[in-house]
Enzyme design. Sequence first.
Site, PDB file in Angstrom:
ATOM      1  N   GLY A 233      15.011 -10.202 -13.284  1.00 25.16           N
ATOM      2  CA  GLY A 233      15.711  -8.918 -13.439  1.00 25.16           C
ATOM      3  C   GLY A 233      16.163  -8.364 -12.108  1.00 25.16           C
ATOM      4  O   GLY A 233      15.611  -8.686 -11.057  1.00 25.16           O
TER       5      GLY A 233
ATOM      6  N   THR B 210      10.337 -10.601  -4.353  1.00 25.37           N
ATOM      7  CA  THR B 210      11.570 -10.152  -5.005  1.00 25.37           C
ATOM      8  C   THR B 210      12.130 -11.208  -5.971  1.00 25.37           C
ATOM      9  O   THR B 210      13.145 -10.975  -6.611  1.00 25.37           O
ATOM     10  CB  THR B 210      12.648  -9.805  -3.958  1.00 25.37           C
ATOM     11  OG1 THR B 210      12.624 -10.798  -2.938  1.00 25.37           O
ATOM     12  CG2 THR B 210      12.407  -8.451  -3.345  1.00 25.37           C
ATOM     13  N   GLY B 211      11.472 -12.369  -6.040  1.00 26.60           N
ATOM     14  CA  GLY B 211      11.887 -13.358  -7.041  1.00 26.60           C
ATOM     15  C   GLY B 211      12.577 -14.580  -6.466  1.00 26.60           C
ATOM     16  O   GLY B 211      13.281 -15.278  -7.185  1.00 26.60           O
TER      17      GLY B 211
ATOM     18  N   LEU C 116      11.189 -17.674  -8.125  1.00 30.81           N
ATOM     19  CA  LEU C 116      11.681 -17.694  -9.513  1.00 30.81           C
ATOM     20  C   LEU C 116      13.119 -18.204  -9.553  1.00 30.81           C
ATOM     21  O   LEU C 116      13.488 -18.989 -10.417  1.00 30.81           O
ATOM     22  CB  LEU C 116      11.675 -16.279 -10.103  1.00 30.81           C
ATOM     23  CG  LEU C 116      10.358 -15.689 -10.607  1.00 30.81           C
ATOM     24  CD1 LEU C 116      10.617 -14.342 -11.238  1.00 30.81           C
ATOM     25  CD2 LEU C 116       9.698 -16.619 -11.605  1.00 30.81           C
TER      26      LEU C 116
ATOM     27  N   GLU D 252       5.623  -6.404 -11.872  1.00 31.40           N
ATOM     28  CA  GLU D 252       4.863  -7.289 -12.771  1.00 31.40           C
ATOM     29  C   GLU D 252       3.403  -6.858 -12.762  1.00 31.40           C
ATOM     30  O   GLU D 252       2.757  -6.755 -13.798  1.00 31.40           O
ATOM     31  CB  GLU D 252       5.033  -8.744 -12.291  1.00 31.40           C
ATOM     32  CG  GLU D 252       4.488  -9.792 -13.239  1.00 31.40           C
ATOM     33  CD  GLU D 252       3.006 -10.050 -13.065  1.00 31.40           C
ATOM     34  OE1 GLU D 252       2.371 -10.467 -14.050  1.00 31.40           O
ATOM     35  OE2 GLU D 252       2.474  -9.818 -11.965  1.00 31.40           O
TER      36      GLU D 252
ATOM     37  N   HIS E 270      -5.333  21.172  -0.395  1.00 32.57           N
ATOM     38  CA  HIS E 270      -4.428  20.330   0.404  1.00 32.57           C
ATOM     39  C   HIS E 270      -3.310  19.755  -0.490  1.00 32.57           C
ATOM     40  O   HIS E 270      -2.120  19.881  -0.178  1.00 32.57           O
ATOM     41  CB  HIS E 270      -5.269  19.204   1.032  1.00 32.57           C
ATOM     42  CG  HIS E 270      -4.524  18.323   1.961  1.00 32.57           C
ATOM     43  ND1 HIS E 270      -4.661  18.398   3.327  1.00 32.57           N
ATOM     44  CD2 HIS E 270      -3.636  17.329   1.741  1.00 32.57           C
ATOM     45  CE1 HIS E 270      -3.893  17.496   3.899  1.00 32.57           C
ATOM     46  NE2 HIS E 270      -3.255  16.822   2.943  1.00 32.57           N
ATOM     47  N   GLU E 271      -3.714  19.176  -1.612  1.00 34.43           N
ATOM     48  CA  GLU E 271      -2.702  18.548  -2.487  1.00 34.43           C
ATOM     49  C   GLU E 271      -1.809  19.606  -3.130  1.00 34.43           C
ATOM     50  O   GLU E 271      -0.611  19.383  -3.310  1.00 34.43           O
ATOM     51  CB  GLU E 271      -3.382  17.683  -3.576  1.00 34.43           C
ATOM     52  CG  GLU E 271      -4.243  16.546  -3.056  1.00 34.43           C
ATOM     53  CD  GLU E 271      -3.566  15.693  -2.002  1.00 34.43           C
ATOM     54  OE1 GLU E 271      -2.333  15.544  -2.039  1.00 34.43           O
ATOM     55  OE2 GLU E 271      -4.283  15.182  -1.112  1.00 34.43           O
TER      56      GLU E 271
ATOM     57  N   ASP F 240      -0.839  12.354   7.185  1.00 31.15           N
ATOM     58  CA  ASP F 240       0.363  13.176   6.990  1.00 31.15           C
ATOM     59  C   ASP F 240       1.064  13.379   8.332  1.00 31.15           C
ATOM     60  O   ASP F 240       2.287  13.317   8.431  1.00 31.15           O
ATOM     61  CB  ASP F 240       0.001  14.559   6.439  1.00 31.15           C
ATOM     62  CG  ASP F 240      -0.648  14.467   5.065  1.00 31.15           C
ATOM     63  OD1 ASP F 240      -0.396  13.470   4.371  1.00 31.15           O
ATOM     64  OD2 ASP F 240      -1.396  15.399   4.711  1.00 31.15           O
TER      65      ASP F 240
HETATM   66  P1  ATP Z   1       7.429 -14.485  -1.450  1.00 32.75           P
HETATM   67  O1  ATP Z   1       8.525 -14.162  -0.497  1.00 32.75           O
HETATM   68  O2  ATP Z   1       6.194 -13.713  -1.174  1.00 32.75           O
HETATM   69  O3  ATP Z   1       7.194 -15.962  -1.624  1.00 32.75           O
HETATM   70  P2  ATP Z   1       9.097 -14.399  -3.790  1.00 32.75           P
HETATM   71  O4  ATP Z   1      10.315 -13.610  -3.438  1.00 32.75           O
HETATM   72  O5  ATP Z   1       9.237 -15.878  -3.806  1.00 32.75           O
HETATM   73  O6  ATP Z   1       7.871 -13.947  -2.904  1.00 32.75           O
HETATM   74  P3  ATP Z   1       8.258 -14.729  -6.471  1.00 32.75           P
HETATM   75  O7  ATP Z   1       7.133 -15.646  -6.122  1.00 32.75           O
HETATM   76  O8  ATP Z   1       9.469 -15.336  -7.056  1.00 32.75           O
HETATM   77  O9  ATP Z   1       8.628 -13.872  -5.213  1.00 32.75           O
HETATM   78  O10 ATP Z   1       7.757 -13.584  -7.452  1.00 32.75           O
HETATM   79  C1  ATP Z   1       6.371 -13.328  -7.685  1.00 32.75           C
HETATM   80  C2  ATP Z   1       6.211 -12.790  -9.094  1.00 32.75           C
HETATM   81  O11 ATP Z   1       6.769 -11.478  -9.185  1.00 32.75           O
HETATM   82  C3  ATP Z   1       6.938 -13.613 -10.135  1.00 32.75           C
HETATM   83  O12 ATP Z   1       6.111 -14.596 -10.664  1.00 32.75           O
HETATM   84  C4  ATP Z   1       7.322 -12.582 -11.179  1.00 32.75           C
HETATM   85  O13 ATP Z   1       6.249 -12.363 -12.074  1.00 32.75           O
HETATM   86  C5  ATP Z   1       7.512 -11.320 -10.384  1.00 32.75           C
HETATM   87  N1  ATP Z   1       8.914 -11.089 -10.001  1.00 32.75           N
HETATM   88  C6  ATP Z   1       9.394 -11.011  -8.742  1.00 32.75           C
HETATM   89  N2  ATP Z   1      10.694 -10.746  -8.739  1.00 32.75           N
HETATM   90  C7  ATP Z   1      11.075 -10.659 -10.028  1.00 32.75           C
HETATM   91  C8  ATP Z   1      12.321 -10.403 -10.670  1.00 32.75           C
HETATM   92  N3  ATP Z   1      13.443 -10.166  -9.962  1.00 32.75           N
HETATM   93  N4  ATP Z   1      12.359 -10.396 -12.028  1.00 32.75           N
HETATM   94  C9  ATP Z   1      11.248 -10.611 -12.739  1.00 32.75           C
HETATM   95  N5  ATP Z   1      10.042 -10.846 -12.182  1.00 32.75           N
HETATM   96  C10 ATP Z   1       9.939 -10.867 -10.850  1.00 32.75           C
END
Ligand code: ATP
Length: 517
Positions: A73, A114-115, A118, A286, A337-338, A412
């Site tokens: 996503g 950030t994926g 993936l 996630e 404080h809060e 702070d």
């Molecule tokens: P790093 O730089 O630390 O290796 P990375 O960018 O390769 O991280 P991933 O290993 O792809 O990140 O993501 C870790 C987990 O976070 C995934 O298994 C998934 O569950 C979730 N995740 C990260 N980004 C997304 C995304 N854009 N959409 C859906 N799930 C995500």
Amino acid sequence: MIKRNVKEIGLGSGIAILGFLLWKGYDVLPFVFILGFFGAVYFLAQSKGLVKSGGFQEVTVNNCSEVAFSDIGGQESAIKELKEALDFIKDFENIKKLGIRPLKGILLTGPPGTGKTLMAKAAAAYTDAVFMSSNGSEFIELYAGVGAQRVRKLFKSARENAVKQNKDNAIVFIDEIDVLGGTRGRHSGHMEYDQTLNQLLVEMDGLKTDESTKILLVAATNRADMLDPALMRPGRFDRHVKVDLPCKDGREQILRIHTRNKPLAGDVNLQDIAKETFGFSGAHLESLTNEAAIYAFREGQKEVGGCHFKEAVDKVMMGEKLDKRPNPDELKRVSVHETGHALVSELLKPGSVSTLTISPRGNALGYMRQTPEDDIYLYTLEYLENEICVMLAGALAEELIFNSRSTGAANDFDGAVHLSKKIITAGMSPLGIISTESLPQEKMHNVITDILQKQEIRVREILAPYSERVIEVTDILLEQERLSGVDFRKYIFAGEKIPHPGDTQSDDVIEAEAEAV
Ligand code: ATP
């Protein structure tokens, strides 16, 4: 690595023992035959994949068909760019007619979680390729030449696995490529890093389009600036795809993906959660959905509710709840404080308080969380000064009610100093546009102090008329431990016109309307 060292030590010791026995006059020939026999069996088993290859056990062949681009996503533009590059591989025959060579490498850059991994897996599924994954750190060894050998083996295995699985393409994925692909000459002492990188460059140069198995190298890094210029030149990584933190809509998409398998209660609004989680990566989101489900499970609920998501946001942002209980005086101070933070936040940015609580979490005894109006990428002077006010408000509320401050405000103040520096470096201080390197420390210190003192005066003026209300809300917070932004606004502005944006109605009406929508 330990396994490999044990093997090397074992081999060396075996040869030494045989040499010793030979020297002593023993007939070592039977031993040599037996060892040779077992060695041959081991070698055959290894080549058939029955035994994991020594220096290569970390590199895995994953069945990644379960990851598709639709499971990722908030990365539309990155996926689009990646898919376009992959289409060159899929539509190889047609692009050949135009004399276009397919890409050799794609570099995915962006913050952690950030994926990127993936995306590499989804790329393999999209091109129906074999997927070989490894990590930059797996190539770096103490012994010169081992890393280079592993790079060779990685590409060789990719080809072999593609043949075995009857596939035309293989994707070799190297995560954290900065570990092995950092600028050469940086590592004094041994040349292992440089040799490994040289071998990677050689392998990339050797990728031919007319090979029966086409190999694409996909690499990921959080530190593209560290990579050797030779890796970055055209013809090596032909595409650089930026995989950034998701925007609000992207976060919502990711939340939807990770809640597909979770029963959600009617009060869960993923759009609101996306709004509250500015700065979260896919991995954070996630984890957030998982934590929310765990909270629901702990309570024996059949559905994951809005309250579970709220708790989970706090957990991911601040850390796990702590058992430590401050004494009643400390609790009262934390509560004041809060409340101070929340009141100034609400007065300067109406509707901005999301939650305030006095239950200890992570390093904090209590905290106030704001709902960002929208994702913000540029800050004005007014915005930064208001943020400084909110940060100072905790300590100044303590001062207003108890006539003293506490150490609870140290973080702070760090934040306020950081923002003051931002004002100076962005040329928004009375110094105008400056070079921070040539600015004397004392001058910098004086300007920071001026900025902070100006905002301190402002916060005192804002808080002064509210001392009684602060005490009232503090008592409610002590009783309830946690207040939502809606309740906070109700109590702090009781009987007054609530300074909600464009508001002439009560907060309840606004809430009811929002729910109806
Ligand atoms: P790093 O730089 O630390 O290796 P990375 O960018 O390769 O991280 P991933 O290993 O792809 O990140 O993501 C870790 C987990 O976070 C995934 O298994 C998934 O569950 C979730 N995740 C990260 N980004 C997304 C995304 N854009 N959409 C859906 N799930 C995500």
